[in-house]
Design a protein around this motif. Structure first.
Motif, PDB file in Angstrom:
ATOM      1  N   MET A 159       0.852  -1.191   0.000  1.00  0.00           N
ATOM      2  CA  MET A 159       0.000   0.000   0.000  1.00  0.00           C
ATOM      3  C   MET A 159       0.887   1.240   0.000  1.00  0.00           C
ATOM      4  SD  MET A 159      -2.910   1.132   2.755  1.00  0.00           S
ATOM      5  CE  MET A 159      -1.704   1.290   4.067  1.00  0.00           C
ATOM      6  N   ALA A 160       0.548   2.181  -0.842  1.00  0.00           N
ATOM      7  CA  ALA A 160       1.357   3.392  -0.944  1.00  0.00           C
ATOM      8  C   ALA A 160       1.267   4.203   0.338  1.00  0.00           C
ATOM      9  CB  ALA A 160       0.885   4.243  -2.132  1.00  0.00           C
ATOM     10  N   LEU A 161       2.373   4.800   0.714  1.00  0.00           N
ATOM     11  CA  LEU A 161       2.376   5.648   1.895  1.00  0.00           C
ATOM     12  C   LEU A 161       1.660   6.950   1.591  1.00  0.00           C
ATOM     13  CD1 LEU A 161       6.027   5.158   3.168  1.00  0.00           C
ATOM     14  CD2 LEU A 161       3.942   4.139   4.069  1.00  0.00           C
ATOM     15  N   ARG A 162       0.935   7.464   2.575  1.00  0.00           N
ATOM     16  CA  ARG A 162       0.180   8.699   2.405  1.00  0.00           C
ATOM     17  C   ARG A 162       1.066   9.899   2.711  1.00  0.00           C
ATOM     18  NH1 ARG A 162      -2.625  11.842   5.994  1.00  0.00           N
ATOM     19  NH2 ARG A 162      -2.205  10.317   7.645  1.00  0.00           N
ATOM     20  N   ARG A 163       0.994  10.902   1.855  1.00  0.00           N
ATOM     21  CA  ARG A 163       1.702  12.162   2.111  1.00  0.00           C
ATOM     22  C   ARG A 163       0.659  13.228   2.399  1.00  0.00           C
ATOM     23  NH1 ARG A 163       6.631  14.608  -1.222  1.00  0.00           N
ATOM     24  NH2 ARG A 163       7.620  13.154   0.196  1.00  0.00           N
ATOM     25  N   ASP A 164       0.868  13.935   3.496  1.00  0.00           N
ATOM     26  CA  ASP A 164      -0.071  14.975   3.910  1.00  0.00           C
ATOM     27  C   ASP A 164       0.405  16.319   3.384  1.00  0.00           C
ATOM     28  OD1 ASP A 164      -1.550  13.139   5.365  1.00  0.00           O
ATOM     29  OD2 ASP A 164      -0.255  13.364   7.131  1.00  0.00           O
ATOM     30  N   TYR A 165      -0.407  16.966   2.561  1.00  0.00           N
ATOM     31  CA  TYR A 165      -0.116  18.315   2.110  1.00  0.00           C
ATOM     32  C   TYR A 165      -1.057  19.257   2.844  1.00  0.00           C
ATOM     33  CZ  TYR A 165       2.771  16.475  -1.592  1.00  0.00           C
ATOM     34  OH  TYR A 165       3.753  15.834  -2.285  1.00  0.00           O
ATOM     35  N   ALA A 166      -0.510  20.040   3.746  1.00  0.00           N
ATOM     36  CA  ALA A 166      -1.349  20.856   4.637  1.00  0.00           C
ATOM     37  C   ALA A 166      -1.408  22.286   4.147  1.00  0.00           C
ATOM     38  CB  ALA A 166      -0.797  20.812   6.051  1.00  0.00           C
ATOM     39  N   HIS A 167      -2.596  22.818   4.076  1.00  0.00           N
ATOM     40  CA  HIS A 167      -2.803  24.220   3.735  1.00  0.00           C
ATOM     41  C   HIS A 167      -3.863  24.779   4.680  1.00  0.00           C
ATOM     42  CE1 HIS A 167      -0.381  23.967   0.092  1.00  0.00           C
ATOM     43  NE2 HIS A 167      -0.954  22.804  -0.113  1.00  0.00           N
ATOM     44  N   ARG A 168      -3.658  24.535   5.956  1.00  0.00           N
ATOM     45  CA  ARG A 168      -4.675  24.912   6.932  1.00  0.00           C
ATOM     46  C   ARG A 168      -4.732  26.413   7.154  1.00  0.00           C
ATOM     47  NH1 ARG A 168      -1.830  20.551   8.730  1.00  0.00           N
ATOM     48  NH2 ARG A 168      -2.967  18.594   9.008  1.00  0.00           N
ATOM     49  N   VAL A 169      -3.556  27.055   6.999  1.00  0.00           N
ATOM     50  CA  VAL A 169      -3.478  28.491   7.274  1.00  0.00           C
ATOM     51  C   VAL A 169      -3.100  29.205   5.983  1.00  0.00           C
ATOM     52  CG1 VAL A 169      -2.263  30.270   8.595  1.00  0.00           C
ATOM     53  CG2 VAL A 169      -2.808  28.070   9.658  1.00  0.00           C
ATOM     54  N   PRO A 170      -3.766  30.285   5.606  1.00  0.00           N
ATOM     55  CA  PRO A 170      -3.404  31.001   4.388  1.00  0.00           C
ATOM     56  C   PRO A 170      -1.948  31.447   4.431  1.00  0.00           C
ATOM     57  CG  PRO A 170      -5.499  31.787   5.258  1.00  0.00           C
ATOM     58  CD  PRO A 170      -4.907  30.884   6.303  1.00  0.00           C
ATOM     59  N   SER A 171      -1.287  31.392   3.279  1.00  0.00           N
ATOM     60  CA  SER A 171       0.121  31.783   3.209  1.00  0.00           C
ATOM     61  C   SER A 171       0.228  33.294   3.207  1.00  0.00           C
ATOM     62  CB  SER A 171       0.756  31.229   1.939  1.00  0.00           C
ATOM     63  OG  SER A 171       0.624  29.829   1.902  1.00  0.00           O
ATOM     64  N   GLU A 176       1.237  36.987   2.296  1.00  0.00           N
ATOM     65  CA  GLU A 176       1.561  37.569   0.998  1.00  0.00           C
ATOM     66  C   GLU A 176       3.066  37.804   0.905  1.00  0.00           C
ATOM     67  OE1 GLU A 176       0.331  41.464  -1.719  1.00  0.00           O
ATOM     68  OE2 GLU A 176      -0.580  41.103   0.241  1.00  0.00           O
ATOM     69  N   GLY A 177       3.659  37.400  -0.228  1.00  0.00           N
ATOM     70  CA  GLY A 177       5.084  37.579  -0.438  1.00  0.00           C
ATOM     71  C   GLY A 177       5.925  36.426   0.053  1.00  0.00           C
ATOM     72  N   ASP A 178       5.334  35.411   0.649  1.00  0.00           N
ATOM     73  CA  ASP A 178       6.086  34.248   1.115  1.00  0.00           C
ATOM     74  C   ASP A 178       6.352  33.336  -0.078  1.00  0.00           C
ATOM     75  OD1 ASP A 178       7.120  31.986   2.235  1.00  0.00           O
ATOM     76  OD2 ASP A 178       5.473  31.634   3.644  1.00  0.00           O
ATOM     77  N   PRO A 179       7.647  33.172  -0.500  1.00  0.00           N
ATOM     78  CA  PRO A 179       7.934  32.360  -1.687  1.00  0.00           C
ATOM     79  C   PRO A 179       7.625  30.881  -1.501  1.00  0.00           C
ATOM     80  CG  PRO A 179       9.969  32.941  -0.560  1.00  0.00           C
ATOM     81  CD  PRO A 179       8.866  33.708   0.110  1.00  0.00           C
ATOM     82  N   THR A 180       7.505  30.417  -0.250  1.00  0.00           N
ATOM     83  CA  THR A 180       7.168  29.005  -0.050  1.00  0.00           C
ATOM     84  C   THR A 180       5.696  28.729  -0.325  1.00  0.00           C
ATOM     85  OG1 THR A 180       6.665  29.276   2.319  1.00  0.00           O
ATOM     86  CG2 THR A 180       8.956  28.822   1.729  1.00  0.00           C
ATOM     87  N   ALA A 181       4.883  29.810  -0.479  1.00  0.00           N
ATOM     88  CA  ALA A 181       3.451  29.632  -0.693  1.00  0.00           C
ATOM     89  C   ALA A 181       3.161  28.903  -1.999  1.00  0.00           C
ATOM     90  CB  ALA A 181       2.749  30.991  -0.682  1.00  0.00           C
ATOM     91  N   SER A 182       4.044  29.082  -2.995  1.00  0.00           N
ATOM     92  CA  SER A 182       3.820  28.445  -4.295  1.00  0.00           C
ATOM     93  C   SER A 182       4.369  27.036  -4.365  1.00  0.00           C
ATOM     94  CB  SER A 182       4.453  29.293  -5.403  1.00  0.00           C
ATOM     95  OG  SER A 182       5.857  29.388  -5.207  1.00  0.00           O
ATOM     96  N   LEU A 183       5.043  26.591  -3.304  1.00  0.00           N
ATOM     97  CA  LEU A 183       5.629  25.251  -3.286  1.00  0.00           C
ATOM     98  C   LEU A 183       4.640  24.241  -2.736  1.00  0.00           C
ATOM     99  CD1 LEU A 183       9.153  26.109  -1.812  1.00  0.00           C
ATOM    100  CD2 LEU A 183       8.482  25.998  -4.228  1.00  0.00           C
ATOM    101  N   ARG A 184       4.674  23.048  -3.296  1.00  0.00           N
ATOM    102  CA  ARG A 184       3.818  21.975  -2.791  1.00  0.00           C
ATOM    103  C   ARG A 184       4.593  21.208  -1.731  1.00  0.00           C
ATOM    104  NH1 ARG A 184      -0.962  19.918  -3.758  1.00  0.00           N
ATOM    105  NH2 ARG A 184      -1.363  17.669  -3.721  1.00  0.00           N
ATOM    106  N   LEU A 185       4.623  21.781  -0.546  1.00  0.00           N
ATOM    107  CA  LEU A 185       5.359  21.196   0.566  1.00  0.00           C
ATOM    108  C   LEU A 185       4.448  20.255   1.342  1.00  0.00           C
ATOM    109  CD1 LEU A 185       7.156  24.398   1.895  1.00  0.00           C
ATOM    110  CD2 LEU A 185       8.111  22.644   0.384  1.00  0.00           C
TER     111      LEU A 185
END
Length: 264
Positions: free
Chosen positions: A1-13, A15-24
């Motif tokens: 079974m594939a491992l699950r990866r959690d992509y969290a976007h609970r809090v708005p990024s 403005e101006g944070d360059p990590t906001a466009s990354l799929r972390l």
């Protein structure tokens, strides 16, 4: 079974944070520590140019909340990249992306050509280019008598406009075509090939030491900053030595890659 990866976007990024466009994101089922997963993703973003030099990372608290991680975990991930020289913490400014390291394979190649292949915008400042009496070290490497005339070339190599390495080469005086214009516009090895030299092999030694005040000023580092050292003697296809180089590299911007094989 594939491992699950959690992509969290609970809090708005913010403005101006360059990590906001990354799929972390992090895989909480993985045995790999969460801080290390985040650190590798940020390092990859820097290497690929998604996080460009000079950009500021967002606040650690905001990033931790957005990814559902603790602040110490995010701080540890960022510190790992600070230790690698990819990020720098500036008082009153924040955490800033610096130039990614140049990773160079151990092979007989030109730094200029390696930088050009990697898209790193190589440039060269010729500091000196003259015929001089051979020092005992250069004479031994090139197989000439001490005091015999050899060509000494000193250069500062830049990547994307930033100092990367100080290069000092000694070469046989007989080699033609090593003028300042050619050294500024291309690689030393290209000039040697143009002079009819067929490079075949080299003997190389890598080490490390602290920068002197003069070296630090030349390379944009502080006095006693760590530097990588490399000494190389290159040979042509007849076995004659054609180059002796003693080079200094900024440890914060440069590293060597090794491929190791199991001995049969």
């Amino acid at each position: 079974m594939a491992l699950r990866r959690d992509y969290a976007h609970r809090v708005p990024s913010p403005e101006g944070d360059p990590t906001a466009s990354l799929r972390l994101g992090v895989d909480r089922n993985s045995p790999v520590p969460l801080y290390f997963q985040l650190s590798r993703q940020l390092e990859s973003a820097i290497a690929q140019g998604s996080l460009t030099p000079g950009s500021l990372l967002g606040n650690e608290i905001d990033l931790a909340a957005r990814l559902g991680l603790s602040r110490p975990t995010v701080r540890q991930a960022i510190q790992a990249l600070v230790d690698k020289g990819l990020l720098v913490r500036r008082r009153g400014v924040g955490t800033q992306v610096v130039q990614s390291q140049v990773r160079r394979p151990l092979e007989l190649s030109s730094l200029y050509e390696d930088l050009h292949t990697a898209g790193r915008g190589p440039a060269t400042r010729v500091l000196s280019n003259a015929l001089v009496p051979a020092s005992p070290e250069a004479a031994a490497a090139l197989g000439v008598a001490p005091g015999e005339e050899v060509r000494r070339v000193e250069r500062l190599r830049l990547a994307d406009g930033e100092p990367l390495a100080y290069l000092c080469n000694h070469l046989p005086a007989r080699l033609p075509g090593l003028d300042d214009a050619g050294l500024r516009e291309g690689s030393l090895y290209a000039l040697l090939r143009g002079a009819g030299v067929t490079l075949h092999s080299a003997r190389q030694r890598i080490g490390a030491r602290s920068a002197t005040r003069t070296e630090g000023a030349l390379l944009g580092e502080s006095a006693r900053a760590p530097l990588l050292t490399m000494e190389r003697t290159a040979f042509d296809d007849t076995g004659r030595p054609v180059e002796f180089g003693a080079h200094l590299f900024r440890a914060s911007r440069y590293s060597f890659d090794f491929q190791l094989l199991v001995r049969p």
